[in-house]
Design a protein around this motif. Structure first.
Motif, PDB file in Angstrom:
ATOM      1  N   ALA A  93       9.026  10.068 -19.705  1.00  0.00           N
ATOM      2  CA  ALA A  93       9.366   8.631 -19.729  1.00  0.00           C
ATOM      3  C   ALA A  93       9.231   8.034 -18.334  1.00  0.00           C
ATOM      4  CB  ALA A  93      10.781   8.444 -20.263  1.00  0.00           C
ATOM      5  N   ASN A  94       9.845   8.732 -17.341  1.00  0.00           N
ATOM      6  CA  ASN A  94       9.729   8.237 -15.967  1.00  0.00           C
ATOM      7  C   ASN A  94       8.292   8.337 -15.465  1.00  0.00           C
ATOM      8  OD1 ASN A  94      12.349   7.484 -15.700  1.00  0.00           O
ATOM      9  ND2 ASN A  94      13.018   9.319 -14.590  1.00  0.00           N
ATOM     10  N   ALA A  95       7.599   9.399 -15.854  1.00  0.00           N
ATOM     11  CA  ALA A  95       6.208   9.551 -15.430  1.00  0.00           C
ATOM     12  C   ALA A  95       5.373   8.387 -15.957  1.00  0.00           C
ATOM     13  CB  ALA A  95       5.636  10.871 -15.934  1.00  0.00           C
ATOM     14  N   PHE A  96       5.591   8.033 -17.238  1.00  0.00           N
ATOM     15  CA  PHE A  96       4.848   6.907 -17.816  1.00  0.00           C
ATOM     16  C   PHE A  96       5.201   5.599 -17.117  1.00  0.00           C
ATOM     17  CE2 PHE A  96       4.651   3.356 -20.789  1.00  0.00           C
ATOM     18  CZ  PHE A  96       3.307   3.392 -21.138  1.00  0.00           C
ATOM     19  N   PHE A  97       6.495   5.403 -16.804  1.00  0.00           N
ATOM     20  CA  PHE A  97       6.936   4.168 -16.135  1.00  0.00           C
ATOM     21  C   PHE A  97       6.225   3.989 -14.794  1.00  0.00           C
ATOM     22  CE2 PHE A  97       9.720   2.346 -12.875  1.00  0.00           C
ATOM     23  CZ  PHE A  97       9.870   1.063 -13.382  1.00  0.00           C
ATOM     24  N   TYR A  98       6.208   5.057 -13.980  1.00  0.00           N
ATOM     25  CA  TYR A  98       5.592   4.928 -12.653  1.00  0.00           C
ATOM     26  C   TYR A  98       4.072   4.852 -12.744  1.00  0.00           C
ATOM     27  CZ  TYR A  98      10.036   5.527 -10.286  1.00  0.00           C
ATOM     28  OH  TYR A  98      11.304   5.328  -9.812  1.00  0.00           O
ATOM     29  N   GLN A  99       3.504   5.521 -13.755  1.00  0.00           N
ATOM     30  CA  GLN A  99       2.053   5.410 -13.923  1.00  0.00           C
ATOM     31  C   GLN A  99       1.671   3.979 -14.296  1.00  0.00           C
ATOM     32  OE1 GLN A  99      -0.072   7.866 -13.265  1.00  0.00           O
ATOM     33  NE2 GLN A  99      -1.824   6.546 -13.662  1.00  0.00           N
ATOM     34  N   ASP A 100       2.487   3.366 -15.176  1.00  0.00           N
ATOM     35  CA  ASP A 100       2.238   1.975 -15.564  1.00  0.00           C
ATOM     36  C   ASP A 100       2.415   1.039 -14.364  1.00  0.00           C
ATOM     37  OD1 ASP A 100       1.858  -0.128 -17.670  1.00  0.00           O
ATOM     38  OD2 ASP A 100       3.882  -0.673 -17.015  1.00  0.00           O
ATOM     39  N   LEU A 107       1.990   1.847 -11.288  1.00  0.00           N
ATOM     40  CA  LEU A 107       0.850   2.115 -10.402  1.00  0.00           C
ATOM     41  C   LEU A 107      -0.371   1.316 -10.842  1.00  0.00           C
ATOM     42  CD1 LEU A 107      -0.447   3.921  -8.140  1.00  0.00           C
ATOM     43  CD2 LEU A 107      -1.046   5.520  -9.953  1.00  0.00           C
ATOM     44  N   LEU A 108      -0.640   1.292 -12.146  1.00  0.00           N
ATOM     45  CA  LEU A 108      -1.819   0.582 -12.648  1.00  0.00           C
ATOM     46  C   LEU A 108      -1.694  -0.916 -12.426  1.00  0.00           C
ATOM     47  CD1 LEU A 108      -2.426   2.543 -15.985  1.00  0.00           C
ATOM     48  CD2 LEU A 108      -3.750   2.684 -13.870  1.00  0.00           C
ATOM     49  N   ARG A 109      -0.473  -1.452 -12.661  1.00  0.00           N
ATOM     50  CA  ARG A 109      -0.292  -2.894 -12.462  1.00  0.00           C
ATOM     51  C   ARG A 109      -0.449  -3.276 -11.001  1.00  0.00           C
ATOM     52  NH1 ARG A 109       4.666  -3.914 -13.547  1.00  0.00           N
ATOM     53  NH2 ARG A 109       5.405  -2.098 -14.661  1.00  0.00           N
ATOM     54  N   LEU A 110       0.083  -2.443 -10.098  1.00  0.00           N
ATOM     55  CA  LEU A 110      -0.055  -2.734  -8.668  1.00  0.00           C
ATOM     56  C   LEU A 110      -1.509  -2.576  -8.226  1.00  0.00           C
ATOM     57  CD1 LEU A 110       1.257  -3.476  -6.015  1.00  0.00           C
ATOM     58  CD2 LEU A 110       1.817  -1.056  -5.650  1.00  0.00           C
ATOM     59  N   ARG A 111      -2.210  -1.594  -8.798  1.00  0.00           N
ATOM     60  CA  ARG A 111      -3.623  -1.421  -8.456  1.00  0.00           C
ATOM     61  C   ARG A 111      -4.427  -2.646  -8.872  1.00  0.00           C
ATOM     62  NH1 ARG A 111      -6.966   2.908 -11.727  1.00  0.00           N
ATOM     63  NH2 ARG A 111      -6.690   1.239 -13.240  1.00  0.00           N
ATOM     64  N   ASP A 112      -4.116  -3.183 -10.076  1.00  0.00           N
ATOM     65  CA  ASP A 112      -4.821  -4.388 -10.515  1.00  0.00           C
ATOM     66  C   ASP A 112      -4.550  -5.551  -9.590  1.00  0.00           C
ATOM     67  OD1 ASP A 112      -5.868  -3.015 -12.633  1.00  0.00           O
ATOM     68  OD2 ASP A 112      -4.354  -3.675 -14.070  1.00  0.00           O
ATOM     69  N   PHE A 113      -3.325  -5.594  -9.039  1.00  0.00           N
ATOM     70  CA  PHE A 113      -2.980  -6.676  -8.104  1.00  0.00           C
ATOM     71  C   PHE A 113      -3.734  -6.530  -6.786  1.00  0.00           C
ATOM     72  CE2 PHE A 113      -0.383  -8.035  -4.470  1.00  0.00           C
ATOM     73  CZ  PHE A 113      -0.260  -9.378  -4.745  1.00  0.00           C
ATOM     74  N   LEU A 114      -3.805  -5.271  -6.287  1.00  0.00           N
ATOM     75  CA  LEU A 114      -4.421  -5.045  -4.975  1.00  0.00           C
ATOM     76  C   LEU A 114      -5.935  -5.028  -5.045  1.00  0.00           C
ATOM     77  CD1 LEU A 114      -2.094  -2.231  -3.551  1.00  0.00           C
ATOM     78  CD2 LEU A 114      -2.112  -4.637  -2.930  1.00  0.00           C
ATOM     79  N   PHE A 115      -6.485  -4.477  -6.139  1.00  0.00           N
ATOM     80  CA  PHE A 115      -7.938  -4.289  -6.217  1.00  0.00           C
ATOM     81  C   PHE A 115      -8.466  -4.907  -7.505  1.00  0.00           C
ATOM     82  CE2 PHE A 115      -5.998  -0.537  -4.207  1.00  0.00           C
ATOM     83  CZ  PHE A 115      -6.497  -0.688  -2.928  1.00  0.00           C
ATOM     84  N   ASN A 116      -8.296  -6.225  -7.695  1.00  0.00           N
ATOM     85  CA  ASN A 116      -8.801  -6.846  -8.906  1.00  0.00           C
ATOM     86  C   ASN A 116     -10.307  -6.969  -8.836  1.00  0.00           C
ATOM     87  OD1 ASN A 116      -9.546  -9.633  -7.841  1.00  0.00           O
ATOM     88  ND2 ASN A 116      -7.414  -9.421  -7.181  1.00  0.00           N
ATOM     89  N   ASP A 136       0.829  -1.206   0.000  1.00  0.00           N
ATOM     90  CA  ASP A 136       0.000   0.000   0.000  1.00  0.00           C
ATOM     91  C   ASP A 136       0.861   1.253   0.000  1.00  0.00           C
ATOM     92  OD1 ASP A 136       0.924  -0.675   2.516  1.00  0.00           O
ATOM     93  OD2 ASP A 136      -0.806   0.214   3.551  1.00  0.00           O
ATOM     94  N   ARG A 137       2.001   1.215   0.725  1.00  0.00           N
ATOM     95  CA  ARG A 137       2.919   2.347   0.731  1.00  0.00           C
ATOM     96  C   ARG A 137       3.583   2.487  -0.642  1.00  0.00           C
ATOM     97  NH1 ARG A 137       2.448   6.235   1.689  1.00  0.00           N
ATOM     98  NH2 ARG A 137       1.642   5.636   3.749  1.00  0.00           N
ATOM     99  N   ILE A 138       3.978   1.363  -1.271  1.00  0.00           N
ATOM    100  CA  ILE A 138       4.564   1.386  -2.618  1.00  0.00           C
ATOM    101  C   ILE A 138       3.570   1.979  -3.609  1.00  0.00           C
ATOM    102  CG2 ILE A 138       5.389  -0.077  -4.505  1.00  0.00           C
ATOM    103  CD1 ILE A 138       6.476  -2.001  -2.383  1.00  0.00           C
ATOM    104  N   PHE A 139       2.293   1.654  -3.433  1.00  0.00           N
ATOM    105  CA  PHE A 139       1.237   2.176  -4.314  1.00  0.00           C
ATOM    106  C   PHE A 139       1.201   3.705  -4.256  1.00  0.00           C
ATOM    107  CE2 PHE A 139      -3.084   3.490  -5.198  1.00  0.00           C
ATOM    108  CZ  PHE A 139      -3.411   2.761  -6.331  1.00  0.00           C
ATOM    109  N   ASP A 140       1.179   4.269  -3.016  1.00  0.00           N
ATOM    110  CA  ASP A 140       1.152   5.730  -2.874  1.00  0.00           C
ATOM    111  C   ASP A 140       2.418   6.363  -3.451  1.00  0.00           C
ATOM    112  OD1 ASP A 140      -1.292   5.587  -1.659  1.00  0.00           O
ATOM    113  OD2 ASP A 140      -0.501   5.610   0.386  1.00  0.00           O
ATOM    114  N   ASN A 141       3.567   5.682  -3.257  1.00  0.00           N
ATOM    115  CA  ASN A 141       4.834   6.220  -3.771  1.00  0.00           C
ATOM    116  C   ASN A 141       4.820   6.290  -5.297  1.00  0.00           C
ATOM    117  OD1 ASN A 141       5.755   6.472  -1.181  1.00  0.00           O
ATOM    118  ND2 ASN A 141       7.084   4.691  -1.235  1.00  0.00           N
ATOM    119  N   TYR A 142       4.334   5.223  -5.957  1.00  0.00           N
ATOM    120  CA  TYR A 142       4.251   5.223  -7.422  1.00  0.00           C
ATOM    121  C   TYR A 142       3.434   6.425  -7.910  1.00  0.00           C
ATOM    122  CZ  TYR A 142       6.187   0.492  -8.007  1.00  0.00           C
ATOM    123  OH  TYR A 142       6.994  -0.605  -8.035  1.00  0.00           O
TER     124      TYR A 142
END
Length: 681
Positions: A305-312, A314-323, A285-291
């Motif tokens: 480029a970095n913004a897109f990397f962290y946004q991507d 974030l989305l993958r971690l969100r799918d993992f946490l809140f599928n 959950d802390r990693i999610f907020d950091n992303y």
């Protein structure tokens, strides 16, 4: 005192010391816990081993080592389960729930915590009840369900206030404050945090949480000087106790403050410190907020480029946490645990009923004995009164009534004999009643055994039937496929019209047999099909079923119209509903009067209280009254009359029953009218 008793006292003393300091001095607490574990191994006592392992896992939790919490808690839980020690099990389950919550495994977290809470309530154990209730709230807070989370936090606060435990009051108030903070209700959040600040306790961990909450309130208001003061206090306390998760959170808050002030370099510096710790302890959950904050910073400074990397990320971690299955699985966990709790309550109720039966029998025996005693006593009193009266008369006229005295004596002896006979009769009746009770109990036990044996036989028969259908369909499909292939080849090669007619009829018969095998397999699969509920589009299902039937029957004279109530919403299993509409439309078509030029079939769907009513009506023709009794049975007379095996309507009925509904063929004049009722959940 023996060496064994001395070791037990040492272990209990070390365990108490561990619990008393693990919030403020987790490193020292770990030393005490490990020493207690070494002594428990030397003692070779499973209960002390389980308790020491649980406390080691608890210290790891306050140090932020969640994988270690799970490792030691599982070792402790295994021993506690072997001992069937409910108190140990519920404490370990609570630790496992907390660890999984912080690792982002919310389903496992909720299941462990609810099991722990149910055990505590069953044991009427107050110790840990407030923490357990708060921890369930934390899972819902991580799932963004702040209303449910606050309900658990306030329930825990009520219990803590009843227990007058300031530490637990502080913990519960902090958690309630964070639900308001998450909903941006800063006034209510500040109210709870200020109440926490007013509590005087020696608890660095939860005091640090209060300072962090106040800092976030001021940060959201843009009062950065005040927010920094509170964040510094929180960071100082968390550094003292080595709370890695808390330190990571404060660095995140400091990074966010610099971001809001557009100090991007400083913001990235603090965010990197937070992220390094969060990855070390796997706090998702802390990693999610950091992303999320990384993506904002890099977007604002133009590093896309970095913004897109962290946004991507974030989305993958969100799918993992809140599928998408999360909510359904959580509800399933609650239902599963509630079902287990209901089963346990039912078992307890059965035991209570047995005790009540024994008590009733005992009362009956006592009442009978009391009644006998009362009757005998009253009778004896009556006899005594008569005797006294007779004696008085005899004293006055002793010389004249000697003969009467002898008669009275004989009468008294006779009555005493009758009384003894009555007592023996009552005793025999009591013995007979006890015998009847034993016979009744034996008969009940025998009937229960027979019922269990019949249930087992029925389950075996169902399994054998499923295996038979599966194996038979599998064995027949091979020759049937060969037959169909030969028919197709023959139809390509044979030119003689009569021979081609024979092959076409043979091919049609083989296709019919293949359809029967598929439906038999469907009948077998319905009972074992796992239901998957989703919102139903009735228009789509009906139109697809009508189109499929037209292709199969090759008849364009049948017109199917449907009417659905406006705004009708229904959630069910689409596979079973497709089977129901396909087979019942096909059955209505087969039952029609083929001599008529056209047929209008009307399907209406409407809500009636808590049920969905479906009416399927062919207004041109209908079955005779004599056919109504067996139309849903396999190989029914009505089915044979219409040249089918009755599989279609049998599949419809089994599917409707599987969904908890019912279907009838109404005795309407001159037309076929099926009515289906399904529960609306």
């Amino acid at each position: 005192m023996s060496d064994s008793d001395a070791l037990k006292e040492d272990i209990e003393r070390l365990n108490q010391k561990t619990i008393s300091i693990w919030l403020n001095f987790p490193d020292s607490a770990m030393s005490y816990a490990r020493l207690a574990y070494q002594k428990a191994k030397k003692l070779d006592d499973p209960k002390f081993l389980s308790s020491s392992l649980r406390l080691i896992g608890g210290v790891h939790y306050y140090k932020g080592n969640y994988d270690s919490v799970i490792h030691y808690s599982n070792l402790s839980l295994k021993i506690a389960q072997e001992l069937q020690d409910s108190v140990l099990m519920n404490n370990v389950l609570n630790n496992l729930g907390l660890a999984h919550n912080n690792l982002g495994s919310y389903q496992n977290a909720l299941e462990y915590l609810l099991r722990s809470l149910n055990l505590k309530k069953a044991l009427k154990q107050e110790y840990g009840l407030v923490l357990n209730t708060n921890n369930i709230g934390l899972v819902y807070q991580n799932l963004k369900d702040y209303g449910t989370a606050r309900k658990y936090f306030l329930e825990a606060l009520d219990i803590a206030e009843q227990q007058k435990d300031n530490n637990l009051i502080l913990y519960s108030q902090n958690n309630a404050g964070f639900t308001y903070l998450s909903q941006n209700n800063l006034e209510q959040a500040e109210n709870y945090f200020r109440r926490s600040l007013a509590i005087e306790v020696d608890n660095k961990n939860w005091k640090a949480v209060t300072f962090s909450g106040m800092g976030q309130v001021y940060q959201l208001r843009g009062q950065f000087k005040d927010s920094r003061t509170y964040f510094d206090k929180a960071l100082e306390l968390r550094d003292e106790i080595g709370d890695k998760r808390g330190i990571s959170e404060i660095y995140y808050m400091l990074s966010n403050e610099n971001y809001l002030n557009q100090n991007y370099d400083s913001s990235l510096f603090h965010l990197n410190q937070s992220h390094k710790i969060a990855e070390e302890i796997s706090a998702k959950d802390r990693i999610f907020d950091n992303y999320e904050l990384y993506a904002k910073i890099y977007h604002d400074i133009g590093n896309l480029a970095n913004a897109f990397f962290y946004q991507d990320s974030l989305l993958r971690l969100r799918d993992f946490l809140f599928n998408e299955n999360m909510a359904r699985n959580l509800a399933g966990i609650q239902l599963k645990i509630q079902e287990e709790e209901n089963q346990r309550a039912l078992s307890l109720k059965e035991e209570e009923l047995k005790e009540e039966r024994r008590y009733v029998i005992f009362l009956i025996v006592v009442i009978v004995l009391v009644l006998i005693t009362v009757v005998i006593t009253l009778y004896q009193v009556r006899i005594n009164k008569k005797r006294n009266k007779a004696l008085n008369l005899r004293n006055q006229e002793i010389s004249q009534q000697k003969i009467e005295i002898e008669v009275q004596k004989e009468s008294l002896l006779e009555k005493n004999a009758q009384l003894e006979t009555a007592q023996r009769t009552i005793k025999n009746q009591n013995d007979q009643l006890e015998k009847y009770n034993r016979q009744l109990k034996s008969a009940v036990d025998e009937q229960s055994d027979q019922l269990k044996e019949r249930n087992d036989q029925l389950m075996l028969a169902n399994l054998e039937l499923d295996n038979f259908i599966y194996k038979s369909s599998h064995d027949i499909k091979g020759p049937l496929a060969t037959l169909l292939g030969m028919c197709n080849v023959a139809l390509l090669d044979v030119e003689e019209e009569k021979a081609r007619n024979y092959f076409e009829m043979l091919n049609e018969t083989a296709l019919g047999l293949n359809s029967i095998l598929a439906r038999l397999k469907t009948v077998s699969d319905i009972s074992s099909l796992e239901l998957k509920f989703q919102s139903i589009d009735f228009s789509k299902i009906i139109e697809e079923c009508v189109e499929q039937n037209r292709k199969i029957e090759g008849d364009e004279s049948v017109s199917v119209k449907y009417k659905i109530d406006h705004g009708l919403s229904f959630v069910s299993d689409p596979t079973l509903l497709d089977l129901i509409f396909f087979n019942i439309i096909q059955s209505v078509i087969k039952m029609r009067d083929v001599e008529l030029d056209s047929h209008d079939i009307l399907i209406t769907l409407k809500r009636n209280n808590s049920e969905l009513e479906v009416d399927i009506i062919d207004q041109e023709s209908g079955p005779k009254n004599k056919e109504l009794g067996d139309v849903f049975e396999l190989f029914a007379k009505s089915a044979l009359h219409h040249r089918t095996l009755g599989l279609g309507l049998y599949v419809v009925k089994q599917s409707v029953i599987r969904l908890g509904g019912n279907i009838v063929l109404l005795d309407d004049e001159n037309h076929t009218h099926f009515k289906i009722k399904l529960p609306i959940t």
